[in-house]
Design an enzyme around this catalytic site. Structure first.
Site, PDB file in Angstrom:
ATOM      1  CB  VAL A 122      44.819  43.679  46.753  1.00 44.40           C
ATOM      2  CG1 VAL A 122      45.029  42.169  46.683  1.00 44.40           C
ATOM      3  CG2 VAL A 122      45.301  44.211  48.096  1.00 44.40           C
ATOM      4  CG  ASP A 142      36.241  47.472  39.236  1.00 43.41           C
ATOM      5  OD1 ASP A 142      37.170  47.421  40.064  1.00 43.41           O
ATOM      6  OD2 ASP A 142      35.216  48.174  39.401  1.00 43.41           O
ATOM      7  CB  THR A 175      43.449  41.433  54.701  1.00 45.28           C
ATOM      8  OG1 THR A 175      44.652  41.778  54.017  1.00 45.28           O
ATOM      9  CG2 THR A 175      43.750  41.094  56.142  1.00 45.28           C
ATOM     10  CG  PHE A 232      52.746  40.017  52.727  1.00 43.76           C
ATOM     11  CD1 PHE A 232      52.462  40.157  54.074  1.00 43.76           C
ATOM     12  CD2 PHE A 232      52.576  38.776  52.129  1.00 43.76           C
ATOM     13  CE1 PHE A 232      52.034  39.069  54.831  1.00 43.76           C
ATOM     14  CE2 PHE A 232      52.154  37.682  52.865  1.00 43.76           C
ATOM     15  CZ  PHE A 232      51.883  37.829  54.215  1.00 43.76           C
ATOM     16  CB  CYS A 274      46.971  47.524  55.693  1.00 49.07           C
ATOM     17  SG  CYS A 274      46.666  47.176  53.968  1.00 49.07           S
TER      18      CYS A 274
HETATM   19  C1  UDX Z   1      51.263  48.145  54.979  1.00 47.95           C
HETATM   20  C2  UDX Z   1      52.301  47.024  55.009  1.00 47.95           C
HETATM   21  O1  UDX Z   1      53.612  47.584  54.972  1.00 47.95           O
HETATM   22  C3  UDX Z   1      52.085  46.068  53.843  1.00 47.95           C
HETATM   23  O2  UDX Z   1      52.980  44.987  53.940  1.00 47.95           O
HETATM   24  C4  UDX Z   1      50.649  45.552  53.887  1.00 47.95           C
HETATM   25  O3  UDX Z   1      50.385  44.690  52.798  1.00 47.95           O
HETATM   26  C5  UDX Z   1      49.670  46.724  53.876  1.00 47.95           C
HETATM   27  O4  UDX Z   1      49.963  47.611  54.961  1.00 47.95           O
HETATM   28  P1  UDX Z   1      50.992  50.479  53.690  1.00 47.95           P
HETATM   29  O5  UDX Z   1      49.804  50.702  54.552  1.00 47.95           O
HETATM   30  O6  UDX Z   1      50.886  50.736  52.236  1.00 47.95           O
HETATM   31  O7  UDX Z   1      51.498  48.959  53.829  1.00 47.95           O
HETATM   32  O8  UDX Z   1      52.170  51.419  54.209  1.00 47.95           O
HETATM   33  P2  UDX Z   1      53.432  51.322  55.182  1.00 47.95           P
HETATM   34  O9  UDX Z   1      54.587  51.836  54.434  1.00 47.95           O
HETATM   35  O10 UDX Z   1      53.572  50.033  55.841  1.00 47.95           O
HETATM   36  O11 UDX Z   1      53.048  52.441  56.259  1.00 47.95           O
HETATM   37  C6  UDX Z   1      51.885  52.343  57.087  1.00 47.95           C
HETATM   38  C7  UDX Z   1      51.817  53.497  58.051  1.00 47.95           C
HETATM   39  O12 UDX Z   1      52.844  53.372  59.036  1.00 47.95           O
HETATM   40  C8  UDX Z   1      52.029  54.886  57.410  1.00 47.95           C
HETATM   41  O13 UDX Z   1      51.135  55.794  57.976  1.00 47.95           O
HETATM   42  C9  UDX Z   1      53.465  55.216  57.753  1.00 47.95           C
HETATM   43  O14 UDX Z   1      53.714  56.597  57.776  1.00 47.95           O
HETATM   44  C10 UDX Z   1      53.581  54.597  59.138  1.00 47.95           C
HETATM   45  N1  UDX Z   1      54.970  54.280  59.525  1.00 47.95           N
HETATM   46  C11 UDX Z   1      55.701  53.359  58.831  1.00 47.95           C
HETATM   47  C12 UDX Z   1      55.521  54.915  60.639  1.00 47.95           C
HETATM   48  O15 UDX Z   1      54.889  55.737  61.294  1.00 47.95           O
HETATM   49  N2  UDX Z   1      56.807  54.583  61.007  1.00 47.95           N
HETATM   50  C13 UDX Z   1      57.560  53.671  60.332  1.00 47.95           C
HETATM   51  O16 UDX Z   1      58.700  53.431  60.742  1.00 47.95           O
HETATM   52  C14 UDX Z   1      56.993  53.051  59.207  1.00 47.95           C
END
Ligand code: UDX
Length: 436
Positions: free
Chosen positions: A11, A30, A121, A152, A260
């Protein structure tokens, strides 16, 4: 605008670099001297597409600086963004100790009026506390305002998500704070949604938990598809054409991981309880996800007499493709179980191995064995069973024929539905995936 950013994780660092990119003068703070040196040399401490290029470019322009000396960074900043972590506590609540430390440092350092912006967050109401806390410890007679500006970005696409965000959420309690944040974001030319602080804090949780719910819902339907003889890939395709549902985040699989969704679902559930409310939808989402992570392992366990001494190929360790992050990755839970059962694991991942080695060292830690290899083929060579945990391109490139040719027993448990059932069947692979 002179901006300081506290914390150089996903972030903080990405925000700092992008603020410099649009023309602000930025100092990233940092506590880790070594990390500061690395960043000064134009190397990113995190694996994130496009970030290093922007760091090098903006280091050269003189707009982007890094330091451990928070006092010099905060004392005359127009705005200080807080982007430190809020990790999960054992009870599911968010740990705010890093935020508190930064607040204390800000209070003791600022020498002119300043806007403090919370990007991390944080539980609903934290911005109020941050404002009070800084006020309590202020050492100079200056005016401090606090604003919420949730982040986000998704890992792997962080720079793009920041420079081309769908919207910027700002939560303020005064017109001055709102105007200052608007000014900071003006060069991004993005839609800005301006609300009160508590609403901004809630928007972040509501978004993440909604997406997590969407995934758990698809996983729930996928599990039902298996029982009912339907195919989740076809079901998702059919659903995706409804604009009210949308085509994104409909992929059923091995469950969500990352820094997240797991944390923010538990944190909102915890907060709801504190408010005396039971958030049943999110409760269900967490429960579905916990079970989903080991669903394929449980299936495989029923199929094999034992994993003891068996060569098990693991393709993919990170929680998703495009990142080296292993936080809450489904692979971890499964590897733990496989090792407990005495499996000899040969794992491949194009980016996650260094971090995985910290969690699962190659030296024997118990009954099982952990090995890391350089290619999917090496992992598959003479393996008795294969688990696919991450949808990396390098793993998608493994063909059904490769599994058949390379493995001792062509038995594949795929948590990402990478292959068509017919193709695996035609190649002679015994194939189990999710929801079909
Ligand atoms: C997420 C949110 O997308 C982001 O907006 C927020 O700020 C932080 O959390 P991130 O954790 O980096 O981002 O990854 P993301 O691509 O959202 O995937 C999260 C998890 O969901 C992964 O383990 C991914 O494999 C899983 N996922 C995602 C699924 O299992 N199915 C999907 O259709 C989409």
């Amino acid at each position: 605008m002179k901006i300081a950013v506290a914390g150089t994780g996903y972030v903080g660092l990405v925000a700092g670099v992008c603020f410099a990119e649009v023309g602000h003068t930025v100092t990233c703070v940092d506590i880790d001297e070594k990390k500061v040196k690395i960043m000064e040399s134009g190397v990113s401490p995190i694996y994130e597409e496009g970030l290093e290029e922007l760091m090098q470019k903006n280091n050269a322009t003189g707009r982007l600086h890094y330091t451990t000396d928070y006092q010099s960074a905060y004392k005359d900043a127009d705005a200080i963004f807080i982007g430190v972590g809020t990790p999960e506590m054992p009870d599911g609540s968010a740990n705010l100790s890093y935020i508190a430390t930064v607040c204390r440092q800000i209070a003791e350092s600022v020498e002119k009026d300043c806007l403090v912006v919370v990007k991390s967050t944080v539980p609903i109401g934290t911005n109020d506390k941050v404002e009070q806390f800084i006020q309590d410890f202020l050492t100079h007679d200056v005016k401090i305002e606090v604003a919420s500006n949730p982040e986000f970005l998704a890992q792997g696409t962080a720079v793009r998500d920041t420079l081309h965000a769908a919207r910027i959420i700002i939560g303020t309690e005064s017109e001055e704070a709102e105007a200052k944040l608007m000014e900071i974001y003006e060069p991004f030319h993005l839609p800005i949604v301006s609300v009160k602080r508590r609403s901004a804090e809630m928007i972040k949780y509501a978004c993440n938990d909604f997406l997590a719910l969407k995934i758990s819902y698809m996983n729930d339907i996928a599990n039902l598809c298996e029982l009912a003889g339907a195919d989740i890939e076809d079901v998702a395709k059919g659903m995706s054409y409804d604009a009210r549902i949308g085509a994104k985040f409909l992929n059923a699989g091995i469950g969500f991981g990352g820094s997240c969704f797991p944390k923010d679902t538990k944190a909102l559930r915890f907060q709801a309880k504190q408010f005396g409310y039971e958030l049943k939808t999110v409760d269900a989402c967490v429960e579905v996800n916990t079970k989903q992570k080991t669903r394929l392992f449980e299936k495989a366990k029923k199929r094999m007499i034992t994993f003891d001494g068996l060569k098990v190929a693991v393709l993919g360790l990170t929680f998703k493709a495009g990142t080296d992050d292993l936080r809450e990755a489904p692979s971890s839970e499964n590897i733990k179980l496989l090792l407990e059962q005495g499996a000899h694991i040969y794992a491949y991942d194009p980016a996650g191995v260094p971090r995985a080695k910290m969690q699962f060292p190659e030296d024997p830690i118990g009954k099982g064995e952990m090995h890391y290899v350089e290619s999917p083929m090496e992992a598959l060579d003479q393996a008795a069973v294969c688990f696919v945990f991450t949808e990396w391109e390098e793993i998608k490139a493994v063909s059904p024929a490769d599994y058949k040719k390379q493995m001792r027993i062509p038995l594949v448990y795929d948590g990402r539905n990478l292959y068509a059932l017919e193709d695996m069947k035609a190649a002679g692979v015994e194939y189990y995936s999710i929801g079909r």
